[in-house]
Design a protein around this motif. Sequence first.
Motif, PDB file in Angstrom:
ATOM      1  N   GLU A 131      13.764  -4.871   1.819  1.00 18.14           N
ATOM      2  CA  GLU A 131      12.872  -4.590   0.698  1.00 18.14           C
ATOM      3  C   GLU A 131      12.008  -5.806   0.398  1.00 18.14           C
ATOM      4  O   GLU A 131      12.513  -6.910   0.203  1.00 18.14           O
ATOM      5  CB  GLU A 131      13.690  -4.200  -0.540  1.00 18.14           C
ATOM      6  CG  GLU A 131      14.424  -2.882  -0.388  1.00 18.14           C
ATOM      7  CD  GLU A 131      15.156  -2.478  -1.647  1.00 18.14           C
ATOM      8  OE1 GLU A 131      15.048  -3.214  -2.656  1.00 18.14           O
ATOM      9  OE2 GLU A 131      15.825  -1.439  -1.632  1.00 18.14           O
ATOM     10  N   ILE A 132      10.710  -5.571   0.345  1.00 17.73           N
ATOM     11  CA  ILE A 132       9.781  -6.670   0.087  1.00 17.73           C
ATOM     12  C   ILE A 132       8.437  -6.096  -0.346  1.00 17.73           C
ATOM     13  O   ILE A 132       8.043  -5.019   0.097  1.00 17.73           O
ATOM     14  CB  ILE A 132       9.620  -7.566   1.346  1.00 17.73           C
ATOM     15  CG1 ILE A 132       8.882  -8.855   1.006  1.00 17.73           C
ATOM     16  CG2 ILE A 132       8.940  -6.805   2.483  1.00 17.73           C
ATOM     17  CD1 ILE A 132       8.967  -9.885   2.108  1.00 17.73           C
ATOM     18  N   GLY A 133       7.744  -6.795  -1.222  1.00 17.94           N
ATOM     19  CA  GLY A 133       6.433  -6.345  -1.670  1.00 17.94           C
ATOM     20  C   GLY A 133       5.332  -6.891  -0.778  1.00 17.94           C
ATOM     21  O   GLY A 133       5.375  -8.051  -0.361  1.00 17.94           O
ATOM     22  N   VAL A 134       4.347  -6.053  -0.460  1.00 17.44           N
ATOM     23  CA  VAL A 134       3.196  -6.482   0.340  1.00 17.44           C
ATOM     24  C   VAL A 134       1.923  -6.033  -0.375  1.00 17.44           C
ATOM     25  O   VAL A 134       1.939  -5.117  -1.196  1.00 17.44           O
ATOM     26  CB  VAL A 134       3.236  -5.884   1.762  1.00 17.44           C
ATOM     27  CG1 VAL A 134       4.435  -6.408   2.535  1.00 17.44           C
ATOM     28  CG2 VAL A 134       3.256  -4.362   1.724  1.00 17.44           C
ATOM     29  N   GLU A 135       0.826  -6.688  -0.064  1.00 17.35           N
ATOM     30  CA  GLU A 135      -0.446  -6.344  -0.677  1.00 17.35           C
ATOM     31  C   GLU A 135      -1.205  -5.360   0.199  1.00 17.35           C
ATOM     32  O   GLU A 135      -1.387  -5.593   1.401  1.00 17.35           O
ATOM     33  CB  GLU A 135      -1.297  -7.603  -0.892  1.00 17.35           C
ATOM     34  CG  GLU A 135      -2.552  -7.359  -1.712  1.00 17.35           C
ATOM     35  CD  GLU A 135      -3.288  -8.645  -2.035  1.00 17.35           C
ATOM     36  OE1 GLU A 135      -3.259  -9.081  -3.205  1.00 17.35           O
ATOM     37  OE2 GLU A 135      -3.892  -9.222  -1.104  1.00 17.35           O
ATOM     38  N   VAL A 136      -1.641  -4.251  -0.379  1.00 12.41           N
ATOM     39  CA  VAL A 136      -2.487  -3.283   0.312  1.00 12.41           C
ATOM     40  C   VAL A 136      -3.682  -2.989  -0.604  1.00 12.41           C
ATOM     41  O   VAL A 136      -3.776  -3.531  -1.703  1.00 12.41           O
ATOM     42  CB  VAL A 136      -1.708  -1.989   0.655  1.00 12.41           C
ATOM     43  CG1 VAL A 136      -0.576  -2.283   1.630  1.00 12.41           C
ATOM     44  CG2 VAL A 136      -1.164  -1.319  -0.595  1.00 12.41           C
ATOM     45  N   TYR A 137      -4.587  -2.106  -0.153  1.00 13.16           N
ATOM     46  CA  TYR A 137      -5.833  -1.880  -0.878  1.00 13.16           C
ATOM     47  C   TYR A 137      -6.092  -0.387  -1.045  1.00 13.16           C
ATOM     48  O   TYR A 137      -5.814   0.401  -0.139  1.00 13.16           O
ATOM     49  CB  TYR A 137      -7.006  -2.534  -0.131  1.00 13.16           C
ATOM     50  CG  TYR A 137      -6.817  -4.026   0.044  1.00 13.16           C
ATOM     51  CD1 TYR A 137      -7.360  -4.923  -0.872  1.00 13.16           C
ATOM     52  CD2 TYR A 137      -6.073  -4.520   1.108  1.00 13.16           C
ATOM     53  CE1 TYR A 137      -7.173  -6.297  -0.719  1.00 13.16           C
ATOM     54  CE2 TYR A 137      -5.878  -5.888   1.269  1.00 13.16           C
ATOM     55  CZ  TYR A 137      -6.423  -6.763   0.342  1.00 13.16           C
ATOM     56  OH  TYR A 137      -6.227  -8.113   0.484  1.00 13.16           O
ATOM     57  N   ASP A 138      -6.651  -0.020  -2.207  1.00  6.37           N
ATOM     58  CA  ASP A 138      -7.018   1.372  -2.420  1.00  6.37           C
ATOM     59  C   ASP A 138      -8.403   1.633  -1.832  1.00  6.37           C
ATOM     60  O   ASP A 138      -9.024   0.742  -1.238  1.00  6.37           O
ATOM     61  CB  ASP A 138      -6.954   1.748  -3.908  1.00  6.37           C
ATOM     62  CG  ASP A 138      -7.920   0.947  -4.776  1.00  6.37           C
ATOM     63  OD1 ASP A 138      -8.924   0.416  -4.236  1.00  6.37           O
ATOM     64  OD2 ASP A 138      -7.684   0.855  -5.995  1.00  6.37           O
ATOM     65  N   ASP A 139      -8.899   2.854  -1.970  1.00  6.57           N
ATOM     66  CA  ASP A 139     -10.179   3.222  -1.362  1.00  6.57           C
ATOM     67  C   ASP A 139     -11.364   2.436  -1.920  1.00  6.57           C
ATOM     68  O   ASP A 139     -12.401   2.329  -1.265  1.00  6.57           O
ATOM     69  CB  ASP A 139     -10.429   4.720  -1.531  1.00  6.57           C
ATOM     70  CG  ASP A 139      -9.528   5.567  -0.646  1.00  6.57           C
ATOM     71  OD1 ASP A 139      -9.036   5.032   0.362  1.00  6.57           O
ATOM     72  OD2 ASP A 139      -9.305   6.750  -0.971  1.00  6.57           O
ATOM     73  N   SER A 140     -11.213   1.893  -3.111  1.00  3.62           N
ATOM     74  CA  SER A 140     -12.302   1.096  -3.704  1.00  3.62           C
ATOM     75  C   SER A 140     -12.193  -0.377  -3.331  1.00  3.62           C
ATOM     76  O   SER A 140     -13.021  -1.191  -3.765  1.00  3.62           O
ATOM     77  CB  SER A 140     -12.291   1.245  -5.227  1.00  3.62           C
ATOM     78  OG  SER A 140     -11.105   0.695  -5.778  1.00  3.62           O
ATOM     79  N   GLY A 141     -11.174  -0.729  -2.544  1.00  2.02           N
ATOM     80  CA  GLY A 141     -11.006  -2.112  -2.115  1.00  2.02           C
ATOM     81  C   GLY A 141     -10.198  -2.967  -3.067  1.00  2.02           C
ATOM     82  O   GLY A 141     -10.082  -4.183  -2.872  1.00  2.02           O
ATOM     83  N   GLN A 142      -9.604  -2.346  -4.090  1.00  2.00           N
ATOM     84  CA  GLN A 142      -8.805  -3.092  -5.048  1.00  2.00           C
ATOM     85  C   GLN A 142      -7.382  -3.290  -4.511  1.00  2.00           C
ATOM     86  O   GLN A 142      -6.747  -2.348  -4.056  1.00  2.00           O
ATOM     87  CB  GLN A 142      -8.747  -2.359  -6.387  1.00  2.00           C
ATOM     88  CG  GLN A 142     -10.091  -2.285  -7.093  1.00  2.00           C
ATOM     89  CD  GLN A 142     -10.656  -3.660  -7.387  1.00  2.00           C
ATOM     90  OE1 GLN A 142      -9.971  -4.513  -7.955  1.00  2.00           O
ATOM     91  NE2 GLN A 142     -11.899  -3.884  -6.986  1.00  2.00           N
ATOM     92  N   PRO A 143      -6.885  -4.522  -4.585  1.00  2.87           N
ATOM     93  CA  PRO A 143      -5.533  -4.778  -4.071  1.00  2.87           C
ATOM     94  C   PRO A 143      -4.457  -4.320  -5.042  1.00  2.87           C
ATOM     95  O   PRO A 143      -4.663  -4.295  -6.261  1.00  2.87           O
ATOM     96  CB  PRO A 143      -5.509  -6.300  -3.913  1.00  2.87           C
ATOM     97  CG  PRO A 143      -6.459  -6.792  -4.959  1.00  2.87           C
ATOM     98  CD  PRO A 143      -7.549  -5.753  -5.050  1.00  2.87           C
ATOM     99  N   PHE A 144      -3.317  -3.931  -4.493  1.00  2.00           N
ATOM    100  CA  PHE A 144      -2.144  -3.663  -5.309  1.00  2.00           C
ATOM    101  C   PHE A 144      -0.909  -3.889  -4.440  1.00  2.00           C
ATOM    102  O   PHE A 144      -1.008  -3.966  -3.209  1.00  2.00           O
ATOM    103  CB  PHE A 144      -2.162  -2.242  -5.891  1.00  2.00           C
ATOM    104  CG  PHE A 144      -2.064  -1.139  -4.876  1.00  2.00           C
ATOM    105  CD1 PHE A 144      -0.843  -0.557  -4.559  1.00  2.00           C
ATOM    106  CD2 PHE A 144      -3.208  -0.665  -4.237  1.00  2.00           C
ATOM    107  CE1 PHE A 144      -0.757   0.466  -3.622  1.00  2.00           C
ATOM    108  CE2 PHE A 144      -3.136   0.362  -3.309  1.00  2.00           C
ATOM    109  CZ  PHE A 144      -1.898   0.931  -2.999  1.00  2.00           C
ATOM    110  N   PHE A 145       0.234  -4.030  -5.101  1.00  2.00           N
ATOM    111  CA  PHE A 145       1.455  -4.301  -4.357  1.00  2.00           C
ATOM    112  C   PHE A 145       2.192  -3.008  -4.030  1.00  2.00           C
ATOM    113  O   PHE A 145       2.320  -2.118  -4.864  1.00  2.00           O
ATOM    114  CB  PHE A 145       2.374  -5.244  -5.138  1.00  2.00           C
ATOM    115  CG  PHE A 145       1.978  -6.684  -4.988  1.00  2.00           C
ATOM    116  CD1 PHE A 145       2.359  -7.406  -3.866  1.00  2.00           C
ATOM    117  CD2 PHE A 145       1.212  -7.309  -5.952  1.00  2.00           C
ATOM    118  CE1 PHE A 145       1.977  -8.725  -3.711  1.00  2.00           C
ATOM    119  CE2 PHE A 145       0.819  -8.622  -5.811  1.00  2.00           C
ATOM    120  CZ  PHE A 145       1.210  -9.341  -4.685  1.00  2.00           C
TER     121      PHE A 145
END
Length: 238
Positions: free
Chosen positions: A67-81
Amino acid sequence: MGYLSRNNLEKIATRIFNDYKHLPRFAGQQVDHVDPEILACGLCGLRIDHFHLSKDGLTLGMTAFKEIGVEVYDDSGQPFFYYLDGRTLLVEADLKNDPTLHGRYHFTTAHETAHQILADLYPTNRVIQNRIIYYRGRSPQYPIHDWGEWQADNLASALLLPIEIVHSALCKFNLGNGIDILNRIYRPKEYRQFCDMAEFLGVSKQAMAIRLKRLGLLKKEYLQNPYALADVEKEDDE
């Protein structure tokens, strides 16, 4: 875990394909291609999710074994974990959504599945177990510095294109003896048959060519520059 040879990886892939074709969903059917989503979820018990994995779009896949958090991006380019649970594959959403990229999507899914398979087979390898794996779609260059990626690439190729499946497809597309020269300009008939076979098996032309060469079923290929064959023949005549 020491480095696995291609022969070792072929043996692993053969065992997994035998389990795959005996899944209950295939009862009474002939399995003529491998669906990497069924391989990952139906056989290996993994989960697949799709997001934008990097700002530049070059990260195609990602997975981890705890288990670990990673950064990804939504369709608008905003990052979230996003919290990986150790059994999830993240695959770039653009690969899933674009039909022209389905070959890359399938290989990326198989590549991330291969990492999980190797982690399951060799759970004491702390180097693997403590990594977040990022896949950017480039085959390892020689000399090889990242043997983990090399092993995942080769296992993914063997998982997607088992020897049994490849030979069956060659016969289906009238290429039973393999291909001497793959060239769209000078050997258009064989090239079309090859392309139809790659599409049928759900892989890119490049992935198909690499696999055939490794199995000794393709002698020469000119996918990148079909006119190179003419240059070679011209040099031979001089």
